[in-house]
Design a protein around this motif. Structure first.
Motif, PDB file in Angstrom:
ATOM      1  N   LEU A   1       0.822  -1.205   0.000  1.00 41.96           N
ATOM      2  CA  LEU A   1       0.000   0.000   0.000  1.00 41.96           C
ATOM      3  C   LEU A   1       0.856   1.255   0.000  1.00 41.96           C
ATOM      4  O   LEU A   1       0.496   2.252  -0.637  1.00 41.96           O
ATOM      5  CB  LEU A   1      -0.942   0.004   1.208  1.00 41.96           C
ATOM      6  CG  LEU A   1      -1.955  -1.131   1.307  1.00 41.96           C
ATOM      7  CD1 LEU A   1      -2.873  -0.911   2.503  1.00 41.96           C
ATOM      8  CD2 LEU A   1      -2.771  -1.258   0.042  1.00 41.96           C
ATOM      9  N   ALA A   2       1.973   1.216   0.701  1.00 43.17           N
ATOM     10  CA  ALA A   2       2.839   2.385   0.783  1.00 43.17           C
ATOM     11  C   ALA A   2       3.606   2.628  -0.508  1.00 43.17           C
ATOM     12  O   ALA A   2       4.223   3.678  -0.665  1.00 43.17           O
ATOM     13  CB  ALA A   2       3.822   2.234   1.942  1.00 43.17           C
ATOM     14  N   THR A   3       3.564   1.687  -1.454  1.00 44.17           N
ATOM     15  CA  THR A   3       4.230   1.894  -2.738  1.00 44.17           C
ATOM     16  C   THR A   3       3.460   2.894  -3.585  1.00 44.17           C
ATOM     17  O   THR A   3       4.053   3.713  -4.301  1.00 44.17           O
ATOM     18  CB  THR A   3       4.355   0.561  -3.495  1.00 44.17           C
ATOM     19  OG1 THR A   3       5.040  -0.384  -2.677  1.00 44.17           O
ATOM     20  CG2 THR A   3       5.129   0.747  -4.793  1.00 44.17           C
ATOM     21  N   LEU A   4       2.140   2.861  -3.521  1.00 45.54           N
ATOM     22  CA  LEU A   4       1.286   3.762  -4.314  1.00 45.54           C
ATOM     23  C   LEU A   4       0.283   4.472  -3.402  1.00 45.54           C
ATOM     24  O   LEU A   4      -0.932   4.314  -3.550  1.00 45.54           O
ATOM     25  CB  LEU A   4       0.546   2.972  -5.397  1.00 45.54           C
ATOM     26  CG  LEU A   4       1.405   2.148  -6.359  1.00 45.54           C
ATOM     27  CD1 LEU A   4       0.525   1.323  -7.272  1.00 45.54           C
ATOM     28  CD2 LEU A   4       2.317   3.056  -7.165  1.00 45.54           C
ATOM     29  N   PRO A   5       0.753   5.274  -2.457  1.00 48.38           N
ATOM     30  CA  PRO A   5      -0.169   5.864  -1.472  1.00 48.38           C
ATOM     31  C   PRO A   5      -1.097   6.919  -2.050  1.00 48.38           C
ATOM     32  O   PRO A   5      -2.115   7.240  -1.430  1.00 48.38           O
ATOM     33  CB  PRO A   5       0.777   6.475  -0.439  1.00 48.38           C
ATOM     34  CG  PRO A   5       2.010   6.784  -1.205  1.00 48.38           C
ATOM     35  CD  PRO A   5       2.141   5.691  -2.223  1.00 48.38           C
ATOM     36  N   GLU A   6      -0.790   7.475  -3.224  1.00 49.42           N
ATOM     37  CA  GLU A   6      -1.644   8.483  -3.843  1.00 49.42           C
ATOM     38  C   GLU A   6      -2.506   7.909  -4.959  1.00 49.42           C
ATOM     39  O   GLU A   6      -3.194   8.655  -5.660  1.00 49.42           O
ATOM     40  CB  GLU A   6      -0.777   9.623  -4.392  1.00 49.42           C
ATOM     41  CG  GLU A   6      -0.112  10.448  -3.313  1.00 49.42           C
ATOM     42  CD  GLU A   6      -1.132  11.114  -2.397  1.00 49.42           C
ATOM     43  OE1 GLU A   6      -2.010  11.843  -2.907  1.00 49.42           O
ATOM     44  OE2 GLU A   6      -1.055  10.911  -1.174  1.00 49.42           O
ATOM     45  N   ASP A   7      -2.474   6.589  -5.130  1.00 45.60           N
ATOM     46  CA  ASP A   7      -3.224   5.949  -6.212  1.00 45.60           C
ATOM     47  C   ASP A   7      -3.964   4.734  -5.682  1.00 45.60           C
ATOM     48  O   ASP A   7      -3.830   3.622  -6.199  1.00 45.60           O
ATOM     49  CB  ASP A   7      -2.285   5.548  -7.346  1.00 45.60           C
ATOM     50  CG  ASP A   7      -1.677   6.751  -8.044  1.00 45.60           C
ATOM     51  OD1 ASP A   7      -2.376   7.361  -8.870  1.00 45.60           O
ATOM     52  OD2 ASP A   7      -0.521   7.093  -7.745  1.00 45.60           O
ATOM     53  N   GLY A   8      -4.761   4.950  -4.628  1.00 50.49           N
ATOM     54  CA  GLY A   8      -5.507   3.846  -4.039  1.00 50.49           C
ATOM     55  C   GLY A   8      -6.481   3.202  -5.011  1.00 50.49           C
ATOM     56  O   GLY A   8      -6.688   1.991  -4.986  1.00 50.49           O
TER      57      GLY A   8
END
Length: 923
Positions: A694-701
């Motif tokens: 989740l922390a890899t793409l935190p702005e693209d949930g």
């Protein structure tokens, strides 16, 4: 001695006893030293090579040991036992010349080893027979004995029935009590094909007790003790079955009255049901005091199992009819059931109170009336009829107010540890735990890079001492350490590089590795992490990077763009070029929405990285746009979007291409920029749990939810456990105002097989509503599609809806259910769980009123079927509540509404008003 070692190396285990017999004590000691060296050498071999010599090495080492402790340690070594059956006949042969007391010592030492006592049971058993010593009673030995006795008939012809084998066992009276004390029973003991099978453990133990081979009272006490203690449901069912087969006498039941009370209150459903039956028999015999019945009822009526609660109300009703004078003690307890979550239980308890309320004194009547406030809105009119002026004014309906959880605020991530001891402690905890919690990982990784630049030698010395004992710091060959760590994605890779256990060439190769485009999202995200790890390992070796650009600002993994601009400025001032993977991850993490000032500041840096950051912030686009497919017509894509592969059994989403990822990002990130079609097939990563995804793409949930959707859906479609766990975290990530992929994922989660996954989906649903990002009707339409395609079951959805509603979000839950119900009501055969869904919807309407002006289609048709089934009763209740809530306020909160035929509509659950003069409804 050389012949012995040659035979061991060649795996000729049958030749070992004869070769050992030729050696004297001194030669055996010398051979033992060689065997230890060979054993150590073999640990670095391929598993197939180890298997070839394992048994021969075990036999030879056992025969060369002269001390009982050393011999037991050698035989119990897990690396020598392997997966195949132990060669215990040959071990017994090489130990045949030893003293019986010595053999008994070895047997008890082996039995005391929890890890190997089960696998070496046959050897221990034979040693006990030869030594004529007392039988061991350790957990491992008892487990091995039970497993062997249970499976003997399949391993040996003519082994006889279980009862015959136990009758012939000389240690039966010693081992059976210990069997009942095991923390967890062997599955061979609890499993049987048919309940009436005469050759299973419960029946066998009962027969042995009748024959006097086992003490009956001891068995009864052991069963009761285990049922009181609790445990796995399968184990408790076993002890309950044994207890029932023992057929307790009336005296034995009476002696354990306190035990039945405790089981009824706290036992699992089957255990509590049995205890309840025993208490009912005690009551019939006049051996259950009224005060005791009141105490146990106070606990049982709070249980969620409706069957148990109804049975308890029946029992209380019988006592009240037999002796009306007990109403003063029993009715206040019954009134506590007014707060039960099931409205049918509320109605039954109210009817019981109404029937016997005239028999109690005024103070008790006033006390019971105070409990009426616990009743749901459906019973307010009936309660007013029962209690009249005694009804507390506070129980009147109050204006409804939706209750939603607070929106979680972003939590700032603490910077990496500045002191060496703190950093070492964090790295050790992370290395020795299976958890990959992203915040701890990021702090440790950034701390390693920072401290390696300032004092690499001190860092290496401290870590080498703190991590002593880790497998990769031992005698493992460097090539094997590199191979194993390359397949993992943890902080130990960076530490191993720092300590010289992975060569520099491997670091170079790791940075250049690429998985290609054919992998799943889990492999792609893991590859991004590995690229960062190899790059951080290189930075630790060179000591050039002052810190990591991708270190998050908030717990979700997002980075403040102003912070990232300042970090780039520091790199520029030091004349250091950022790592490609580090900077790429930082771009994926930076908060992009409305960051014009940060984009302008990045452009002023005048560096390539500053220009890329400025362009990335100005574009303010999702990593990849996602879209759905039409179930019947295929893709709804426009030109350039991929077509679906096979999703006839799934409702999934696809993503578009993002060329900038493929053009400007490192190879390890390219998967994220390719177009992807949904695929319902499981990849081999489906059971993985990574806190860093989740922390890899935190702005693209939204994008991440679409990619993870094939895995998330399996919580409902394939009944897998844990695949809905990331849902609350996905909701916290950045993304669009109405995230379609996340809401579809939540819809799957609401129908998950396992309660913990449903709870995760409920948390995500409530969080979306609190963020004002939930389109309840859209979630309802998704659920209707999933239900129509048999991807979600109504009873599981009902459980999730009830869980969400009782938090106070009745209107939100009702808005979700309104699009769901028409399709289910229209089915010719009502699906299982529809009545539960109608019950939840009715409860919501009773609290918050209807959603929209039109009633739910199909309700009238179901009501017209007539009868007293739960489906008709709950449909009637929902329709009545909907009509009454939509009528003018002066018509009364629960006034009877006329039906289409002109006759009065029955009460809220189809039973009419509470009858205060007729027969008891629970009789």
């Amino acid at each position: 001695m050389k012949e012995l070692l040659t035979a061991v190396r060649e795996g000729r285990k049958k030749d070992v006893p004869a070769l050992l017999a030729r050696l004297d004590a001194a030669e055996r000691r010398s051979a033992l030293a060689e065997l230890k060296a060979l054993r150590k050498e073999a640990r670095g071999w391929h598993w197939h090579e180890q298997e070839r010599i394992r048994k021969a090495l075990l036999i030879a080492g056992a025969g060369c040991h002269t001390g009982a402790a050393g011999c037991a340690t050698w035989i119990g070594g897990r690396d020598l036992l392997g997966w195949t059956r132990s060669p215990y006949p040959l071990v017994l042969e090489v130990l045949a010349d030893r003293d019986p007391a010595w053999l008994g010592d070895v047997a008890h030492r082996l039995a005391a080893r929890p890890a190997t006592a089960v696998t070496t049971y046959e050897l221990i058993d034979e040693l006990v027979k030869v030594a004529q010593c007392p039988v061991p009673t350790t957990d491992g030995f008892v487990r091995g004995w039970a497993e062997t006795v249970s499976t003997l008939r399949w391993r040996r012809r003519g082994a006889g029935a279980l009862i015959d084998r136990l009758r012939a066992d000389p240690h039966l009276a010693v081992l059976i009590p210990r069997l009942f004390e095991l923390t967890e029973l062997p599955p061979q003991v609890t499993w049987y094909e048919r309940p009436d099978d005469p050759d299973h453990w419960p029946q066998t133990l009962a027969v042995l007790a009748e024959e006097g081979l086992l003490e009956r009272r001891g068995l009864v006490d052991s069963c009761v003790t285990r049922l009181l203690r609790g445990g796995k449901p399968g184990d408790l069912r076993f002890f309950l079955t044994v207890l029932r087969r023992l057929a307790l006498t009336e005296r034995e039941e009476t002696e354990r009255t306190a035990d039945w009370i405790a089981m009824a209150a706290d036992g699992i459903s089957t255990v509590a049901g049995h205890a309840q039956q025993v208490l009912a028999r005690l009551n019939e015999r006049g051996e259950l005091p009224v005060r005791t019945l009141a105490d146990v009822s106070g606990s049982v009526l709070f249980r969620s199992e409706k069957k148990l609660v109804r049975a308890q109300l029946v029992l209380i009703g019988k006592v009240l009819r037999r002796d009306p004078s007990t109403a003063g003690e029993l009715l206040p307890v019954v009134a506590e059931a007014f707060g039960h979550e099931d409205i049918d239980i509320q109605e039954r308890s109210l009817g019981l109170v109404a029937r016997h309320l005239p028999a109690v004194a005024d103070p008790v009547r006033e006390e019971i009336a105070l409990s009426a406030s616990l009743l749901g809105p459906a019973h307010r009119t009936a309660a007013a009829e029962v209690f009249g002026d005694l009804l507390d004014e506070r129980s009147a309906a109050e204006p409804y107010e939706e209750v939603l959880p607070p929106v979680p605020a972003p939590q700032c991530l603490e910077p990496a540890s500045t002191t060496l001891p703190e950093l070492v402690e964090e790295v050790v905890v992370l290395a020795r735990s299976a958890s990959q919690e992203s915040t701890a990982f990021e702090r440790a990784l950034d701390g390693l890079v920072r401290h390696a630049r300032t004092d690499r030698r001190a860092l290496a010395d401290a870590l080498r001492e703190a991590l002593a004992g880790r497998w990769w710091l031992g005698d493992e060959p460097q090539s094997r350490v590199e191979r194993r760590l390359r397949s993992e994605a943890g902080i130990e890779l960076v530490v191993a590089v720092l300590l010289g256990r992975v060569p520099a060439q491997a670091v170079h190769d790791g940075r250049a590795a690429w998985t290609g485009t054919g992998t799943c999202v889990h492999a792609a995200l893991t590859k991004v992490l590995k690229a960062r790890l190899w790059e951080a390992a290189d930075a630790v070796l060179s000591g050039t990077a002052p810190f990591l650009l991708a270190f998050p600002t908030w717990h979700t993994g997002s980075i403040d763009p102003a912070v990232l601009v300042e970090r780039l400025r520091t790199y520029q001032r030091l004349g250091i070029r950022p790592g490609e993977a580090d900077f790429a991850q930082a771009l994926l993490r930076v908060r992009r929405s409305g960051q014009r000032e940060a984009a302008a500041a990045a452009a002023l840096l005048g560096s390539p990285e500053g220009d890329r950051l400025a362009a990335w912030l100005r574009s303010d686009e999702p990593l990849a746009r996602v879209f759905r497919f039409d179930l019947d017509k295929g893709s709804t894509s426009t030109r350039g979007r991929p077509e679906p592969t096979d999703w006839t059994r799934r409702v999934l989403m696809a993503s578009e291409e993002r060329p900038v990822i493929q053009q400007e990002f490192p190879l390890s990130f390219h998967w994220l920029g390719h177009p992807h079609s949904p695929d319902h097939r499981l990849c081999h990563h489906w059971g993985d749990r990574s806190g860093t995804w989740l922390a890899t793409l935190p702005e693209d949930g939204e994008t991440l939810a679409a990619w993870l959707l094939p895995t998330t859906a399996t919580c409902a479609t394939d009944e897998l456990r844990g695949t809905a766990e990331p849902l609350p975290g996905l909701v916290e990530l950045g993304g669009p105002a109405a995230p379609e992929a996340i809401q579809l994922s939540v819809a799957y989660g609401l129908g998950a097989r396992h309660p913990e996954d449903r709870l995760s989906a409920v948390d995500a649903l409530l969080m979306l509503a609190a963020q004002d990002r939930l389109e309840a009707a859209s979630v309802g339409r998704n659920l209707a599609i999933l239900l129509d395609h048999k991807l979600v079951k109504p009873n599981r959805l009902a459980d999730s809806a009830r869980t969400a509603a009782v938090t106070g979000a009745y209107r939100m839950v009702l808005s979700v259910l309104v699009p769901v119900l028409p399709g289910l009501l229209a089915q010719e055969k009502a699906p299982r769980g529809l009545s539960d869904l109608l019950s939840v919807a009715a409860e919501c309407v009773e609290h918050c009123g209807p959603v929209g002006s039109e009633p739910i289609p199909g309700l009238t048709e179901v009501v017209a079927r007539g009868g007293t089934s739960q489906l008709v009763r709950q449909a009637m209740r929902l329709r009545t509540a909907w009509k009454q809530a939509a009528e003018p306020a002066d018509s009364g909160p629960m006034a009877s509404a006329p039906t289409e035929s002109g006759t009065p509509d029955p009460g809220p659950t189809g039973t009419g008003a509470i009858d205060v003069t007729g027969e008891d409804i629970v009789a």
